[in-house]
Write an enzyme that holds these catalytic residues in place. Structure first.
Site, PDB file in Angstrom:
ATOM      1  N   SER A  48      -5.383  11.829  -2.630  1.00 32.67           N
ATOM      2  CA  SER A  48      -5.402  10.373  -2.808  1.00 32.67           C
ATOM      3  C   SER A  48      -5.572   9.888  -4.608  1.00 32.67           C
ATOM      4  O   SER A  48      -6.217  10.608  -5.041  1.00 32.67           O
ATOM      5  CB  SER A  48      -6.579   9.931  -2.140  1.00 32.67           C
ATOM      6  OG  SER A  48      -6.781   8.463  -2.484  1.00 32.67           O
ATOM      7  N   CYS A 108       0.788  -1.111  -0.006  1.00 33.07           N
ATOM      8  CA  CYS A 108      -0.095   0.022   0.113  1.00 33.07           C
ATOM      9  C   CYS A 108       0.765   1.252   0.054  1.00 33.07           C
ATOM     10  O   CYS A 108       2.018   1.232   0.479  1.00 33.07           O
ATOM     11  CB  CYS A 108      -1.000   0.183   1.134  1.00 33.07           C
ATOM     12  SG  CYS A 108      -2.281  -1.185   1.305  1.00 33.07           S
ATOM     13  N   GLU A 138      -3.508  14.220   2.354  1.00 34.11           N
ATOM     14  CA  GLU A 138      -4.386  14.033   1.309  1.00 34.11           C
ATOM     15  C   GLU A 138      -5.598  14.551   1.529  1.00 34.11           C
ATOM     16  O   GLU A 138      -6.126  14.437   2.710  1.00 34.11           O
ATOM     17  CB  GLU A 138      -4.629  12.528   1.090  1.00 34.11           C
ATOM     18  CG  GLU A 138      -3.257  11.735   0.480  1.00 34.11           C
ATOM     19  CD  GLU A 138      -3.441  10.094   0.021  1.00 34.11           C
ATOM     20  OE1 GLU A 138      -2.511   9.833  -0.734  1.00 34.11           O
ATOM     21  OE2 GLU A 138      -4.565   9.765   0.386  1.00 34.11           O
TER      22      GLU A 138
END
Length: 548
Positions: free
Chosen positions: A464, A119, A438
């Protein structure tokens, strides 16, 4: 530094004794020691299953004559950390990951490495470490999450906005919440995690399939075993990241980035990874590549497809093969298979032109990302052009100015943002945030409330990969550094021209100079700890937000 420094000779008896304390035999100690750099934890859905990936990697190493030795690194889930103080730790965690891997590998003298990320910041953090350490290395991710009925995490964020606007009820929100993330793996769109896992292939640092084979497929375990075998071949041939991550490889990666429509975060990360190799990537280079690279894919949030669809359509290497055949990539770049890009790509082809377009019939003749320049962003700002509605590519609007993300979200949910507005969120840059959080909350609120065709967002923070709309981030210089974004006032006009790489605050130079003299720059002082040190040392977004 190789493991012989801890296992060969009489004077190394204490080192061998400590290895034997953990059950290693003389035969195991004599073999190459392969570090298995595993980002497993029980808080990130993309990482919850990485123990099974690590087991498969170890099997590949063992059957190829190595001794696998696993250690772990931290990982932050951007989704779970979103919308609160935790998001300020996400980007900074990239530097901790790179530094901690360096510490472990140098201290324990591994011969080669297999990296298991999945991730967001974990992938680039590990790539930075691989470039820095320059030992034979292979990357194998945990794979993407599945999507059911076209849902993904971005739909949940947007559903919150839709619920606030009265467009859906509690039951529909709960249905989306329950169905959007149906399995382990990295979130299923072309968000940051999948962008970076795909770019591992484009850089040559991962085997074909790394970015797209779903986390729940048995093929993912087979890929992990192949990664363990591949690292042993690299060690035997002495092929290192410096042989693979060359200037040519980075240009190839940028080209694939544009064709796939990757996350804007990929700009930050490719700059930072290249820096570790002593290679400079500037934002003008990104525009140069984007200008000649067609957009071949539109995965969520830019379009209806997800990473599993890209896998079934031929994967990243089908895109690479299409770009190679069109002369847009340099086929001489080396890959972890120990052979050139062009040879690695030969078996691949597009299987579904609804998902992967051809160069002759692309979604767009230009790439998925664009860098904008102008008086509000003298050093650049980044937008995911492929996720912007056509009518918003050229837009002038009224500035609505907020000094934090929380203030902006409150205004959006409070119905205070109207068609024709440009939401400006400042003091959220690498140093000013700190941590460059973000802005998925505000952009999802705008989209969920049906304003993404009429409202733009400009920030010195970032977005994001799940963000869609006219969301322009990474504005540099940031507000905390005295960038022009600090001097925007409520009611100013901002003109955005994405096709011409331009963003301008329509205020004359004399007025801006006066504002510079009379406006106090706000500088946050984080509480004692890592964020304070980070804010003090981090460079600007156009430099990759690195700590030199």
């Amino acid at each position: 530094m190789k493991s012989d420094v801890i296992k060969t000779g009489v004077e190394k008896a204490p080192h061998r004794s400590l290895l034997k304390a953990m059950g290693y035999t003389d035969r195991q100690i004599a073999k190459p020691i392969i570090g298995i750099v595993n980002a497993f934890n029980e808080i990130v859905p993309g990482h919850i299953h990485l123990q099974t990936i690590a087991r498969a990697v170890k099997d590949g190493v063992l059957q190829s004559g190595g001794t696998p030795v696993e250690f772990n690194v931290i990982g932050v889930c951007d989704g779970i950390s979103m919308g609160h103080v935790g998001m300020r730790y996400s980007l900074p965690s990239r530097e901790i990951i790179a530094d901690s891997v360096e510490c472990m590998v140098r201290a324990h003298a591994f011969d080669a490495l297999v990296f298991i990320p999945n991730c967001d910041k974990i992938v680039p953090g590990m790539l930075m470490a691989a470039a820095r350490l320059d030992l034979p290395s292979v990357f194998v991710s945990g794979g993407p999450m599945m999507s059911i009925d076209g849902l993904d995490l971005s739909n949940v964020f947007e559903a919150v906005g839709a619920h606030k606007a009265g467009k859906i009820n509690d039951d529909e929100l709960l249905r989306i919440e329950n169905d959007a993330c149906p399995s382990c793996g990295s979130c299923s769109g072309m968000f940051t995690a999948n962008s970076m896992n795909c770019l591992c292939e484009a850089l040559g640092m991962a085997l074909p399939g790394n970015g797209t084979i779903p986390a729940v497929y048995a093929a993912r375990l087979r890929l992990a075993k192949s990664a363990g075998e591949a690292v042993m071949r690299l060690l035997e041939s002495d092929i290192k990241p410096s042989d693979i991550m060359t200037e040519t490889a980075f240009r190839n990666a940028l080209t694939v980035d544009m064709a796939l429509g990757c996350s804007t975060n990929s700009v930050l990360h490719l700059i930072a990874i290249a820096h570790e190799r002593g290679i400079a990537i500037d934002l003008n280079m990104i525009n140069e590549v984007s200008a000649v690279t067609p957009t071949l894919c539109k995965l969520a949030p830019a379009g209806p497809h997800h990473t599993q669809d890209l896998f079934l359509a031929g994967g990243v290497y089908a895109v690479i093969r299409e770009l190679l055949d069109a002369g847009l990539l340099n086929g001489s770049a080396m890959t972890v298979l120990g052979k050139p890009f062009a040879e690695t790509a030969k078996p691949f082809a597009i299987k579904n032109t609804d998902v992967i377009k051809t160069v002759k019939a692309p979604y767009s003749p230009t790439g998925g990302l664009a860098v904008l320049f102008g008086n509000i962003a003298k050093n650049g700002a980044v937008v995911k052009r492929s996720a912007v509605r056509r009518e918003m590519l050229s837009f002038s609007g009224t500035a609505r100015v907020f000094d934090s993300e929380d203030e902006a979200i409150a205004a959006i949910y409070g119905g205070k943002i109207n068609k024709g507005d440009v939401v400006v969120i400042r003091y959220e840059g690498p140093a000013g945030g700190p941590g460059m959080p973000e802005m998925l909350g505000p952009t999802s609120a705008i989209a969920g409330m049906g304003l993404d065709a009429d409202v733009a967002l400009v920030t010195d923070g970032r977005f994001s990969g799940a963000t869609r709309g006219a969301a322009i981030g990474h504005v540099s210089p940031e507000a905390a550094a005295g960038g022009t974004i600090a001097f925007v006032r409520e009611g100013d006009t901002i003109k955005i021209d994405i096709n011409n790489n331009s963003i301008e605050l329509l205020v004359d130079d004399a007025e801006l100079e006066q504002r510079r003299k009379t406006t106090e720059i706000k500088r946050k002082t984080p509480p004692a700890g890592y964020l304070r040190r980070y804010a003090k040392n981090v460079l600007s977004a156009d430099k990759g937000a690195i700590i030199p």
